[in-house]
Design a protein around this motif. Structure first.
Motif, PDB file in Angstrom:
ATOM      1  N   ILE A   7      19.834 -26.757 -44.546  1.00 36.15           N
ATOM      2  CA  ILE A   7      19.538 -27.403 -45.839  1.00 36.15           C
ATOM      3  C   ILE A   7      18.073 -27.824 -45.961  1.00 36.15           C
ATOM      4  O   ILE A   7      17.648 -28.279 -47.019  1.00 36.15           O
ATOM      5  N   LEU A   8      17.297 -27.663 -44.898  1.00 34.20           N
ATOM      6  CA  LEU A   8      15.907 -28.132 -44.926  1.00 34.20           C
ATOM      7  C   LEU A   8      15.068 -27.466 -46.016  1.00 34.20           C
ATOM      8  O   LEU A   8      14.179 -28.107 -46.587  1.00 34.20           O
ATOM      9  N   PRO A   9      15.295 -26.176 -46.384  1.00 34.35           N
ATOM     10  CA  PRO A   9      14.479 -25.579 -47.457  1.00 34.35           C
ATOM     11  C   PRO A   9      14.698 -26.207 -48.825  1.00 34.35           C
ATOM     12  O   PRO A   9      13.872 -26.010 -49.729  1.00 34.35           O
ATOM     13  N   PRO A  11      14.296 -28.564 -51.787  1.00 33.30           N
ATOM     14  CA  PRO A  11      13.135 -29.441 -52.041  1.00 33.30           C
ATOM     15  C   PRO A  11      13.403 -30.929 -51.884  1.00 33.30           C
ATOM     16  O   PRO A  11      12.524 -31.668 -51.455  1.00 33.30           O
ATOM     17  N   HIS A  12      14.601 -31.408 -52.244  1.00 27.61           N
ATOM     18  CA  HIS A  12      14.844 -32.852 -52.183  1.00 27.61           C
ATOM     19  C   HIS A  12      15.410 -33.303 -50.839  1.00 27.61           C
ATOM     20  O   HIS A  12      15.802 -34.460 -50.693  1.00 27.61           O
ATOM     21  N   VAL A  13      15.446 -32.401 -49.851  1.00 31.07           N
ATOM     22  CA  VAL A  13      15.826 -32.785 -48.487  1.00 31.07           C
ATOM     23  C   VAL A  13      14.573 -33.274 -47.765  1.00 31.07           C
ATOM     24  O   VAL A  13      13.599 -32.532 -47.615  1.00 31.07           O
ATOM     25  N   ILE A  14      14.589 -34.530 -47.331  1.00 33.83           N
ATOM     26  CA  ILE A  14      13.386 -35.138 -46.746  1.00 33.83           C
ATOM     27  C   ILE A  14      13.172 -34.689 -45.310  1.00 33.83           C
ATOM     28  O   ILE A  14      12.054 -34.441 -44.872  1.00 33.83           O
ATOM     29  N   GLY A  15      14.241 -34.582 -44.539  1.00 38.08           N
ATOM     30  CA  GLY A  15      14.096 -34.168 -43.149  1.00 38.08           C
ATOM     31  C   GLY A  15      15.447 -34.017 -42.485  1.00 38.08           C
ATOM     32  O   GLY A  15      16.456 -34.536 -42.961  1.00 38.08           O
ATOM     33  N   VAL A  16      15.457 -33.274 -41.380  1.00 36.68           N
ATOM     34  CA  VAL A  16      16.661 -33.075 -40.580  1.00 36.68           C
ATOM     35  C   VAL A  16      16.316 -33.375 -39.128  1.00 36.68           C
ATOM     36  O   VAL A  16      15.351 -32.824 -38.587  1.00 36.68           O
ATOM     37  N   ILE A 190      22.121 -21.011 -49.251  1.00 37.00           N
ATOM     38  CA  ILE A 190      21.338 -22.238 -49.470  1.00 37.00           C
ATOM     39  C   ILE A 190      19.873 -21.897 -49.663  1.00 37.00           C
ATOM     40  O   ILE A 190      19.178 -22.469 -50.518  1.00 37.00           O
ATOM     41  N   ALA A 191      19.357 -20.942 -48.876  1.00 35.45           N
ATOM     42  CA  ALA A 191      17.958 -20.535 -49.006  1.00 35.45           C
ATOM     43  C   ALA A 191      17.696 -19.941 -50.395  1.00 35.45           C
ATOM     44  O   ALA A 191      16.645 -20.185 -50.994  1.00 35.45           O
ATOM     45  N   ARG A 192      18.669 -19.185 -50.913  1.00 39.74           N
ATOM     46  CA  ARG A 192      18.502 -18.624 -52.264  1.00 39.74           C
ATOM     47  C   ARG A 192      18.533 -19.735 -53.313  1.00 39.74           C
ATOM     48  O   ARG A 192      17.782 -19.706 -54.290  1.00 39.74           O
ATOM     49  N   LEU A 193      19.408 -20.704 -53.126  1.00 37.87           N
ATOM     50  CA  LEU A 193      19.473 -21.816 -54.066  1.00 37.87           C
ATOM     51  C   LEU A 193      18.181 -22.625 -54.062  1.00 37.87           C
ATOM     52  O   LEU A 193      17.726 -23.120 -55.094  1.00 37.87           O
ATOM     53  N   ALA A 194      17.598 -22.787 -52.876  1.00 35.76           N
ATOM     54  CA  ALA A 194      16.359 -23.571 -52.764  1.00 35.76           C
ATOM     55  C   ALA A 194      15.211 -22.891 -53.473  1.00 35.76           C
ATOM     56  O   ALA A 194      14.327 -23.550 -54.033  1.00 35.76           O
ATOM     57  N   GLY A 195      15.203 -21.565 -53.480  1.00 41.36           N
ATOM     58  CA  GLY A 195      14.129 -20.838 -54.155  1.00 41.36           C
ATOM     59  C   GLY A 195      12.977 -20.586 -53.205  1.00 41.36           C
ATOM     60  O   GLY A 195      12.656 -21.418 -52.352  1.00 41.36           O
ATOM     61  N   PRO A 196      12.294 -19.441 -53.342  1.00 42.91           N
ATOM     62  CA  PRO A 196      11.218 -19.077 -52.401  1.00 42.91           C
ATOM     63  C   PRO A 196       9.969 -19.941 -52.533  1.00 42.91           C
ATOM     64  O   PRO A 196       9.215 -20.094 -51.586  1.00 42.91           O
ATOM     65  N   ARG A 200       8.044 -29.015 -52.491  1.00 40.20           N
ATOM     66  CA  ARG A 200       8.667 -30.066 -51.692  1.00 40.20           C
ATOM     67  C   ARG A 200       8.562 -31.400 -52.419  1.00 40.20           C
ATOM     68  O   ARG A 200       7.515 -31.763 -52.927  1.00 40.20           O
ATOM     69  N   THR A 201       9.670 -32.114 -52.476  1.00 37.22           N
ATOM     70  CA  THR A 201       9.685 -33.416 -53.128  1.00 37.22           C
ATOM     71  C   THR A 201       8.865 -34.422 -52.326  1.00 37.22           C
ATOM     72  O   THR A 201       9.036 -34.540 -51.117  1.00 37.22           O
TER      73      THR A 201
END
Length: 426
Positions: A7-9, A11-16, A190-196, A200-201
């Motif tokens: 889920i890291l890609p 944008p609104h994920v701050i960190g893992v 998930i990578a496709r949903l995040a967009g290329p 980053r938020t």
């Protein structure tokens, strides 16, 4: 586990942070705990009982979702298995911090979603405080009763992967982000949903590991005539400045811990506006070119320079001179005591000294060493544990499990407020 890395890609994920990286785990817990305290103050000032009430009348604060994949693994990482009682207590304290986020965070908009492979993995006090539960397939019928499922409901219950009981009653099927539920397929979806090229938020919660090396020229300018940048702070990576307007600086640590480098940073930051005088033993690694006046050797050579400094101070100076003393504990000679005594009486003189940590305690005849021990600015380099900081400064240090103490890293105590810093290279 590392399952959440996919889920890291987004944008609104701050960190893992994975369970095998305690430094990252404790860093993110620290960030969240500070945010919890900050939001408490904001809501209290606005007389709002919870975030929903606050957001209805003010510019809204975003809600924060904390995902914990595997409560049993998290608890095991902080189980306090160390033979040291002090370390075991420290580990327990970090687990308690996260428990506080889970129980108290909801009021201020910090929400936790956690998984567990068995009922006993979650402490009872937390289990009872979590209202929403999805119960997936269990090993046997009796296990469902631990979650409040009636035995008649649990008997012969067969749940397919992703299917479970919502609130111990209704059967639900959890969705999948991909048609194929395999981990690889979900990661790709998930990578496709995040967009290329998703931006980053920006977030105040973002943090990174404190670097092992920091360049002084990358820190920027400082404000104040007796103020200089010393390095970067832990958790926030903000520039740390030291102000010597009202206090001297004492740097303690073991050999090769970065004491001389720290004095070099002090000299580099102050030499443009102040006369820098430096003394130390011949073996000192302090960069002599950073001082306007220097003497490195035995007591007689050092004493000559100190006499010149005393004469300079007695004649009156327009700006504060700065005296740097590397390995001060090697000059604990009775013959120098009269000079030390004179220097401590000049209000216009600021001093920064380094010494071994063990010299912070015990009897000394040096009036200068006695005065420096009372400094309101103290940096303890590469401490072994929190008890060493407590003994040296009387302050409990914010050391985190998993954090490396590389050369140049230490605990800075300013007016009894401790912080971890990485000292820059001058």
């Amino acid at each position: 586990s590392r399952g959440l890395a996919s889920i890291l890609p987004i944008p609104h994920v701050i960190g893992v942070a994975s369970g095998d990286d305690l430094e990252a785990v404790t860093r993110q817990i620290s960030r969240l705990d500070a945010e919890l305290q900050r939001r408490r103050s904001i809501l209290a000032a606005a007389h709002a009982e919870h975030l929903t009430a606050y957001n209805a009348a003010h510019a809204p604060l975003p809600r924060i979702i904390v995902l914990l994949d595997g409560f049993a693994g998290f608890t095991a990482a902080f189980a306090g298995g160390s033979s040291s009682m002090a370390m075991a207590t420290t580990m327990d304290a970090w687990a308690d911090k996260f428990h506080g986020l889970l129980v108290e965070g909801r009021q201020v908009g910090i929400h936790v979603v956690a998984t567990a492979d068995r009922r006993n993995a979650v402490p009872s006090r937390l289990h009872s405080s979590v209202a929403n539960k999805v119960i997936l397939q269990q090993a046997d019928d009796s296990s469902y009763s631990e979650y409040g499922v009636p035995s008649a409901r649990a008997k012969g219950l067969q749940l397919a992967p992703g299917r479970g009981l919502w609130q111990a009653d209704a059967i639900v099927q959890i969705a999948s982000v991909s048609e194929d539920p395999a981990g690889k397929s979900q990661s790709e979806a998930i990578a496709r949903l995040a967009g290329p090229a998703a931006p980053r938020t920006s977030s105040r919660l973002a943090s990174r590991t404190l670097p092992d090396e920091v360049r002084l020229d990358a820190l920027g300018a400082t404000g104040g005539p007796l103020t200089f940048a010393i390095g970067l702070s832990d958790i926030t990576s903000e520039v740390v400045e030291i102000d010597l307007t009202w206090s001297n600086l004492l740097v303690a640590g073991a050999p090769r811990s970065g004491r001389s480098t720290t004095l070099g940073v002090c000299a580099a930051g102050l030499r443009s506006e102040h006369e820098v005088w430096a003394i130390g033993p011949k073996a000192s690694t302090f960069d002599r070119s950073l001082a306007h006046h220097e003497a490195f050797g035995r007591g007689d050579a050092v004493g000559e320079l100190l006499e010149r400094l005393v004469a300079r101070l007695e004649s009156g100076v327009e700006s504060h001179p700065v005296l740097l003393l590397d390995d001060l504990d090697t000059f604990d000679e009775p013959s120098l005591n009269p000079l030390w005594d004179k220097l401590t009486k000049f209000d216009d003189l600021r001093m920064a000294a380094s010494m071994e940590t063990r010299s912070l305690v015990g009897y000394t005849t040096s009036p200068l060493l006695t005065a420096l021990r009372r400094s309101r600015r103290m940096l303890v380099m590469q401490p072994d544990d929190a008890s060493e900081i407590l003994q040296a400064t009387g302050v409990k240090a914010p050391l985190r499990p998993g954090q490396k103490m590389v050369p140049g890293r230490g605990v800075l105590v300013v007016d009894r407020a401790p912080s971890i810093v990485q000292v820059a290279m001058p």
